[in-house]
Design an enzyme around this catalytic site. Structure first.
Site, PDB file in Angstrom:
ATOM      1  N   LYS A  51      12.441  17.035 -68.840  1.00  0.00           N
ATOM      2  CA  LYS A  51      12.631  15.856 -67.990  1.00  0.00           C
ATOM      3  C   LYS A  51      11.778  16.034 -66.741  1.00  0.00           C
ATOM      4  O   LYS A  51      12.130  16.726 -65.817  1.00  0.00           O
ATOM      5  CB  LYS A  51      14.113  15.709 -67.584  1.00  0.00           C
ATOM      6  CG  LYS A  51      14.533  14.330 -67.497  1.00  0.00           C
ATOM      7  CD  LYS A  51      14.866  13.584 -66.248  1.00  0.00           C
ATOM      8  CE  LYS A  51      14.765  13.778 -64.847  1.00  0.00           C
ATOM      9  NZ  LYS A  51      13.634  13.083 -64.201  1.00  0.00           N
TER      10      LYS A  51
ATOM     11  N   GLU B 158      15.081  27.275 -59.564  1.00  0.00           N
ATOM     12  CA  GLU B 158      14.036  27.538 -58.557  1.00  0.00           C
ATOM     13  C   GLU B 158      14.145  26.429 -57.523  1.00  0.00           C
ATOM     14  O   GLU B 158      13.812  25.279 -57.825  1.00  0.00           O
ATOM     15  CB  GLU B 158      12.648  27.510 -59.213  1.00  0.00           C
ATOM     16  CG  GLU B 158      12.427  28.525 -60.309  1.00  0.00           C
ATOM     17  CD  GLU B 158      12.453  29.949 -59.790  1.00  0.00           C
ATOM     18  OE1 GLU B 158      12.282  30.150 -58.569  1.00  0.00           O
ATOM     19  OE2 GLU B 158      12.659  30.857 -60.604  1.00  0.00           O
TER      20      GLU B 158
ATOM     21  N   CYS C 191       6.742  24.457 -52.554  1.00  0.00           N
ATOM     22  CA  CYS C 191       7.961  25.170 -52.162  1.00  0.00           C
ATOM     23  C   CYS C 191       7.623  26.444 -51.399  1.00  0.00           C
ATOM     24  O   CYS C 191       8.432  26.946 -50.632  1.00  0.00           O
ATOM     25  CB  CYS C 191       8.772  25.495 -53.408  1.00  0.00           C
ATOM     26  SG  CYS C 191       7.803  26.385 -54.632  1.00  0.00           S
TER      27      CYS C 191
ATOM     28  N   GLU D 219      14.726  22.289 -44.792  1.00  0.00           N
ATOM     29  CA  GLU D 219      13.440  22.126 -45.469  1.00  0.00           C
ATOM     30  C   GLU D 219      12.905  20.710 -45.226  1.00  0.00           C
ATOM     31  O   GLU D 219      13.611  19.730 -45.459  1.00  0.00           O
ATOM     32  CB  GLU D 219      13.619  22.343 -46.976  1.00  0.00           C
ATOM     33  CG  GLU D 219      12.295  22.297 -47.719  1.00  0.00           C
ATOM     34  CD  GLU D 219      12.460  22.367 -49.239  1.00  0.00           C
ATOM     35  OE1 GLU D 219      13.344  21.680 -49.778  1.00  0.00           O
ATOM     36  OE2 GLU D 219      11.704  23.117 -49.871  1.00  0.00           O
TER      37      GLU D 219
HETATM   38  P1  NAD Z   1      14.714  17.015 -56.975  1.00  0.00           P
HETATM   39  O1  NAD Z   1      15.761  18.061 -56.977  1.00  0.00           O
HETATM   40  O2  NAD Z   1      15.017  15.708 -56.347  1.00  0.00           O
HETATM   41  O3  NAD Z   1      14.252  16.662 -58.460  1.00  0.00           O
HETATM   42  C1  NAD Z   1      13.785  17.646 -59.348  1.00  0.00           C
HETATM   43  C2  NAD Z   1      14.028  17.181 -60.772  1.00  0.00           C
HETATM   44  O4  NAD Z   1      15.440  17.127 -61.003  1.00  0.00           O
HETATM   45  C3  NAD Z   1      13.489  15.790 -61.086  1.00  0.00           C
HETATM   46  O5  NAD Z   1      13.006  15.778 -62.412  1.00  0.00           O
HETATM   47  C4  NAD Z   1      14.735  14.921 -60.980  1.00  0.00           C
HETATM   48  O6  NAD Z   1      14.658  13.738 -61.732  1.00  0.00           O
HETATM   49  C5  NAD Z   1      15.793  15.848 -61.535  1.00  0.00           C
HETATM   50  N1  NAD Z   1      17.165  15.570 -61.093  1.00  0.00           N
HETATM   51  C6  NAD Z   1      17.570  14.908 -59.976  1.00  0.00           C
HETATM   52  N2  NAD Z   1      18.915  14.877 -59.921  1.00  0.00           N
HETATM   53  C7  NAD Z   1      19.368  15.540 -61.007  1.00  0.00           C
HETATM   54  C8  NAD Z   1      20.655  15.885 -61.485  1.00  0.00           C
HETATM   55  N3  NAD Z   1      21.764  15.523 -60.817  1.00  0.00           N
HETATM   56  N4  NAD Z   1      20.768  16.595 -62.622  1.00  0.00           N
HETATM   57  C9  NAD Z   1      19.649  16.997 -63.285  1.00  0.00           C
HETATM   58  N5  NAD Z   1      18.399  16.695 -62.887  1.00  0.00           N
HETATM   59  C10 NAD Z   1      18.260  15.983 -61.755  1.00  0.00           C
HETATM   60  O7  NAD Z   1      13.431  17.688 -56.321  1.00  0.00           O
HETATM   61  P2  NAD Z   1      12.050  17.017 -55.976  1.00  0.00           P
HETATM   62  O8  NAD Z   1      12.267  16.138 -54.766  1.00  0.00           O
HETATM   63  O9  NAD Z   1      11.451  16.458 -57.207  1.00  0.00           O
HETATM   64  O10 NAD Z   1      11.178  18.292 -55.549  1.00  0.00           O
HETATM   65  C11 NAD Z   1      11.154  18.817 -54.261  1.00  0.00           C
HETATM   66  C12 NAD Z   1      12.055  20.028 -54.165  1.00  0.00           C
HETATM   67  O11 NAD Z   1      11.696  20.973 -55.156  1.00  0.00           O
HETATM   68  C13 NAD Z   1      11.884  20.762 -52.850  1.00  0.00           C
HETATM   69  O12 NAD Z   1      13.165  21.124 -52.376  1.00  0.00           O
HETATM   70  C14 NAD Z   1      11.105  21.996 -53.210  1.00  0.00           C
HETATM   71  O13 NAD Z   1      11.296  23.098 -52.375  1.00  0.00           O
HETATM   72  C15 NAD Z   1      11.606  22.270 -54.593  1.00  0.00           C
HETATM   73  N6  NAD Z   1      10.651  23.085 -55.334  1.00  0.00           N
HETATM   74  C16 NAD Z   1      10.994  24.384 -55.607  1.00  0.00           C
HETATM   75  C17 NAD Z   1      10.095  25.210 -56.293  1.00  0.00           C
HETATM   76  C18 NAD Z   1      10.436  26.654 -56.595  1.00  0.00           C
HETATM   77  O14 NAD Z   1       9.753  27.233 -57.423  1.00  0.00           O
HETATM   78  N7  NAD Z   1      11.425  27.242 -55.987  1.00  0.00           N
HETATM   79  C19 NAD Z   1       8.870  24.689 -56.704  1.00  0.00           C
HETATM   80  C20 NAD Z   1       8.565  23.358 -56.406  1.00  0.00           C
HETATM   81  C21 NAD Z   1       9.472  22.559 -55.728  1.00  0.00           C
END
Ligand code: NAD
Length: 485
Positions: free
Chosen positions: A175, A250, A284, A387
């Protein structure tokens, strides 16, 4: 202009969602929609998990050699299609085309090549129990697994999960982020054309709050590998844990960059600048809190703020653009909200401080933010603890090593840190004391796919990367064979 239509990929076919409903996908550089993506619901997830379940017995019994060959074929096709993929990633995300071309797409190719070859070199353990028995450990794939990825490095982070999951013999329901779905759709076409058997990789597009929980809580899914925000990670843990699924999370970061007075200051300024603003600060691993030892604080700040002011914010398609758009209107408003918060908390803005643009006529409605540098804020304030995930950093002075470490470790996060010093003993000592899953010394974001990658504290649980990823996507089975007298 008609909008490109993205489809789900289920059982080897590109399909519309059962509801036939779509949502708009925006090009953040121009502020207008450019594609439509499936608004999938639980019935689409069911169909994808069914396809993955049917494909699992066959796929898990293929030889490592066969899987390797198919994954290498996918890597070759991504590489052959690199320019188009980079262009689409640039339009989806607003990042400079050059960044998509030189970072995102090559790293996606490398992910497939690494795991395609890693599985040819695995070994298993054997424990001889005195002279009575031999215990050996088989590592078996889990079954259908979920891979959920964010918008900031869409193809790179998706393939970092999909490649090891498939290599280890699992089938996948992925997804991708609803904000940036295009390159995942291309990955589906590439996998199909490379000859991946139907149902081995399935991709369901949809809104996080609807498609995500349907996938995570599906009884047919054995493990969830997730990269995204910390609040979403907590929601996934709540949904997956009562069903005893394996989870790897992550999550977010608020990473420190530590500059000691004995650092090579020119290198430190350039390194801190890259760490702060690469991908508009939307990685991130970005260093969003820069901690500088007092004797060099003034000089560092002067050079750093001057460099930030001269970063070229522009049309992502134009060569020479160093800063593109941030990913969405909502994110644009979030970043501007944090700039306001920094002001209200008493911070002084020494570079940037608001929207940039219009960068040109094509991008007059795009969502651009000036690279922003804030000083005079204490570690305890919200600006320094939460963040932001945008082109926004704070700079704080520190007195000595202990003070630097206390500041660096003073948030709930623990993803990464970079430290700049010419003193090798200090480098090792400080690296050991930082709460961070990765510490870079005199560098930033150098990647070796063999090392474990992940965060401490609220930055997550579990590790990605070479051996760790293959372990996550398999489970050990011990076989004990008695040795006759
Ligand atoms: P997000 O958590 O909003 O979404 C990530 C994914 O999860 C998307 O595909 C989204 O559709 C899905 N999602 C959303 N709600 C969900 C739920 N309740 N259940 C299951 N899936 C769900 O994150 P984002 O805004 O897309 O990305 C930014 C965040 O990602 C930042 O906090 C960043 O730090 C983090 N990030 C972490 C890493 C790492 O390796 N630690 C790498 C890249 C980004």
């Amino acid at each position: 202009m008609s909008l490109a239509r993205i489809l789900n990929f289920v059982g080897g076919e590109c399909l519309p969602p059962a509801s036939n409903r779509y949502f708009e996908v925006f090009d953040p550089a121009v502020g207008h929609p450019w594609a439509l993506a499936p608004d999938s619901d639980a019935s689409d997830v069911d169909a994808a998990v069914d396809a993955a379940t049917r494909a699992f017995p066959g796929w898990s019994r293929t030889t490592a050699q066969e899987r390797s060959k198919l994954l290498l074929a996918i890597a070759d096709r991504i590489e052959a299609d690199a320019y188009r993929l980079a262009m689409e990633e640039c339009i989806d995300t607003g990042k400079p085309l050059e960044v998509a071309r030189t970072v995102d797409i090559p790293r996606a190719v490398a992910n497939f090549r690494f795991f395609a070859t890693a599985i040819l070199h695995t070994s298993s353990e054997l424990h001889a129990t005195d002279h009575a028995a031999l215990n050996y450990t088989l590592r078996r794939p889990l079954g259908p697994v979920a891979c959920i990825s964010p918008w900031n490095l869409p193809l790179y982070l998706l393939t970092w999960k999909v490649a090891p999951a498939l290599a280890a013999g699992n089938t996948v329901v992925a997804k991708p982020s609803e904000v940036t779905p295009m390159t995942a759709f291309r990955l589906a076409e590439i996998a199909r054309d490379a000859g991946l058997p139907p149902g081995v990789l399935n991709i369901v597009h949809g809104l996080g709050a609807k498609t995500g929980p349907a996938l995570v809580s599906h009884s047919g899914i054995r493990a969830v590998s997730f990269t995204g925000g910390t609040a979403t990670g907590a929601d996934i843990a709540r949904n997956a844990s009562p069903r005893f699924k394996k989870i790897s999370l992550e999550l977010g970061g608020k990473n420190p960059t530590l500059v000691f007075a004995d650092a090579d200051l020119g290198r430190a300024v350039r390194g801190a600048l890259r760490a702060a603003f690469s991908n508009q600060g939307q990685i991130c691993l970005c260093g969003s809190r820069i901690l500088v030892e007092r004797p060099v604080y003034a000089e560092f700040l002067e050079r750093f703020a001057t460099s930030a002011r001269t970063l070229r914010v522009g049309d992502p398609l134009e060569p020479g653009t160093e800063q593109g758009a941030v990913v969405s209107k909502a994110h644009f408003e979030k970043v501007l909200g944090y700039i306001d918060l920094a002001r209200r908390e008493g911070g002084s803005i020494v570079a940037g401080g608001g929207p940039a643009g219009p960068v040109n006529d094509r991008c007059r409605d795009g969502w651009f933010v000036m690279p922003t540098v804030v000083i005079d804020l204490p570690q305890e304030c919200r600006t320094n603890r939460e963040e932001v995930f945008g082109p926004f950093v704070t700079v704080l002075p520190f007195d000595d090593e202990d003070h630097a470490i206390a500041l660096a470790n003073g948030t709930e996060y623990g993803l990464a840190a970079s430290l700049w010093t010419e003193n090798v003993s200090r480098a090792h000592r400080v690296a050991d004391r930082l709460d961070a899953g990765t510490v870079w010394v005199n560098c930033w974001m150098v990647r070796d796919l063999r090392v474990p990658f992940g965060g401490m504290k609220s930055s997550g649980v579990g590790r990605e990367g070479g051996e760790e990823a293959l372990r996550f996507f398999t489970e050990p089975k011990n076989v004990c064979v008695q040795v006759p007298e």
